[in-house]
Design a protein around this motif. Structure first.
Motif, PDB file in Angstrom:
ATOM      1  N   HIS A   1       0.860  -1.187   0.000  1.00  0.00           N
ATOM      2  CA  HIS A   1       0.000   0.000   0.000  1.00  0.00           C
ATOM      3  C   HIS A   1       0.893   1.232   0.000  1.00  0.00           C
ATOM      4  O   HIS A   1       1.933   1.254   0.634  1.00  0.00           O
ATOM      5  CB  HIS A   1      -0.900  -0.003   1.233  1.00  0.00           C
TER       6      HIS A   1
ATOM      7  N   VAL B   1     -11.024   2.291   3.103  1.00  0.00           N
ATOM      8  CA  VAL B   1     -10.856   0.970   3.738  1.00  0.00           C
ATOM      9  C   VAL B   1     -10.496  -0.063   2.684  1.00  0.00           C
ATOM     10  O   VAL B   1      -9.588  -0.878   2.874  1.00  0.00           O
ATOM     11  CB  VAL B   1     -12.139   0.546   4.504  1.00  0.00           C
TER      12      VAL B   1
ATOM     13  N   PHE C   1      -6.741   0.711   1.503  1.00  0.00           N
ATOM     14  CA  PHE C   1      -5.644   0.586   2.470  1.00  0.00           C
ATOM     15  C   PHE C   1      -5.684  -0.679   3.324  1.00  0.00           C
ATOM     16  O   PHE C   1      -4.711  -0.992   3.994  1.00  0.00           O
ATOM     17  CB  PHE C   1      -5.589   1.823   3.365  1.00  0.00           C
ATOM     18  N   LYS C   2      -6.807  -1.406   3.293  1.00  0.00           N
ATOM     19  CA  LYS C   2      -6.915  -2.599   4.145  1.00  0.00           C
ATOM     20  C   LYS C   2      -7.143  -3.897   3.375  1.00  0.00           C
ATOM     21  O   LYS C   2      -7.057  -4.973   3.951  1.00  0.00           O
ATOM     22  CB  LYS C   2      -8.054  -2.423   5.165  1.00  0.00           C
ATOM     23  N   SER C   3      -7.449  -3.811   2.087  1.00  0.00           N
ATOM     24  CA  SER C   3      -7.748  -5.046   1.346  1.00  0.00           C
ATOM     25  C   SER C   3      -6.456  -5.740   0.910  1.00  0.00           C
ATOM     26  O   SER C   3      -5.428  -5.089   0.703  1.00  0.00           O
ATOM     27  CB  SER C   3      -8.609  -4.736   0.121  1.00  0.00           C
TER      28      SER C   3
ATOM     29  N   ARG D   1      -7.045  -3.198  -6.787  1.00  0.00           N
ATOM     30  CA  ARG D   1      -7.435  -2.202  -5.772  1.00  0.00           C
ATOM     31  C   ARG D   1      -7.699  -0.837  -6.397  1.00  0.00           C
ATOM     32  O   ARG D   1      -8.635  -0.145  -6.008  1.00  0.00           O
ATOM     33  CB  ARG D   1      -6.320  -2.038  -4.736  1.00  0.00           C
TER      34      ARG D   1
ATOM     35  N   ALA E   1     -12.344  -6.151   6.656  1.00  0.00           N
ATOM     36  CA  ALA E   1     -11.026  -5.783   7.202  1.00  0.00           C
ATOM     37  C   ALA E   1     -10.791  -6.398   8.574  1.00  0.00           C
ATOM     38  O   ALA E   1      -9.675  -6.793   8.909  1.00  0.00           O
ATOM     39  CB  ALA E   1     -10.911  -4.254   7.282  1.00  0.00           C
TER      40      ALA E   1
END
Length: 198
Positions: free
Chosen positions: A14, A103, A106-108, A115, A147
């Motif tokens: 990320h 979310v 930045f979290k997947s 993304r 998440a």
């Protein structure tokens, strides 16, 4: 060049790309929202938030609206204080969808290319990002649940909060959260049975 692109596209790191994607998404949704004329169901939510009392929004209106009252409660402070209808409705919706996309970005665990393309599909960009309905908040609750899912057994409160959030925003959320709870409960029971060797 091809190998360099492959390495970038399938990287799960990320960074700057996610930030740039989020900024482009926000600018795009704001631009399209400027030209979007609210539909009758968007206006109905605003009218309920403006005219209904808190008691009515909590205990009476959900019976014929078909979903829980959280969306109307979110809109209520803006509607009751006389904020501009179209601007406020769009701003609230964009806020929640931008959080949802953040979310996702930045979290997947998806590769970078996926993304960065996902936020621009029809549903995430227009249907939930521009059309102001409770789906923007529902999407955020789905992404938060996803998440928090890997750490659900170590930090269950975060996961339970995301499921409760899902239930408070839409009737579909109640169904999804119920299904996820059934799966989680079956995992807990299965693990208990294995440990006890029944």
């Amino acid at each position: 060049m091809k190998e360099k692109f492959k390495s970038w596209a399938f990287s799960k790191e990320h960074g700057k790309c996610d930030v740039i994607t989020l900024i482009i998404y926000l600018l795009g949704v704001c631009t399209v929202s400027f030209f979007h004329e609210p539909w009758f169901d968007e206006a109905q939510s605003w009218a309920i938030a403006r005219s209904g009392t808190i008691k009515e929004i909590l205990f009476e209106i959900p019976h014929y609206e078909g979903h829980p009252p959280l969306w109307h409660l979110i809109l209520a402070p803006f509607a009751k204080l006389g904020a501009p209808y179209e601007l406020s409705l769009a701003a609230v919706n964009i806020f929640f969808m931008t959080l949802a996309v953040a979310v996702l970005l930045f979290k997947s665990p998806f590769p970078k290319l996926i993304r960065c393309l996902l936020p621009f599909n029809f549903f995430l960009f227009y249907q939930y990002g521009v059309v102001s309905r409770p789906y923007s908040v529902l999407t955020l609750s789905f992404f938060l649940a996803a998440a928090f899912y890997p750490s659900r057994n170590k930090k269950p409160l975060r996961y339970v909060f995301s499921l409760a959030f899902m239930c408070m925003i839409h009737s579909f959320g109640i169904i999804f959260a119920g299904g996820l709870c059934v799966v989680w409960l079956s995992e807990i029971i299965s693990k208990y049975v294995k440990e006890k060797h029944f």
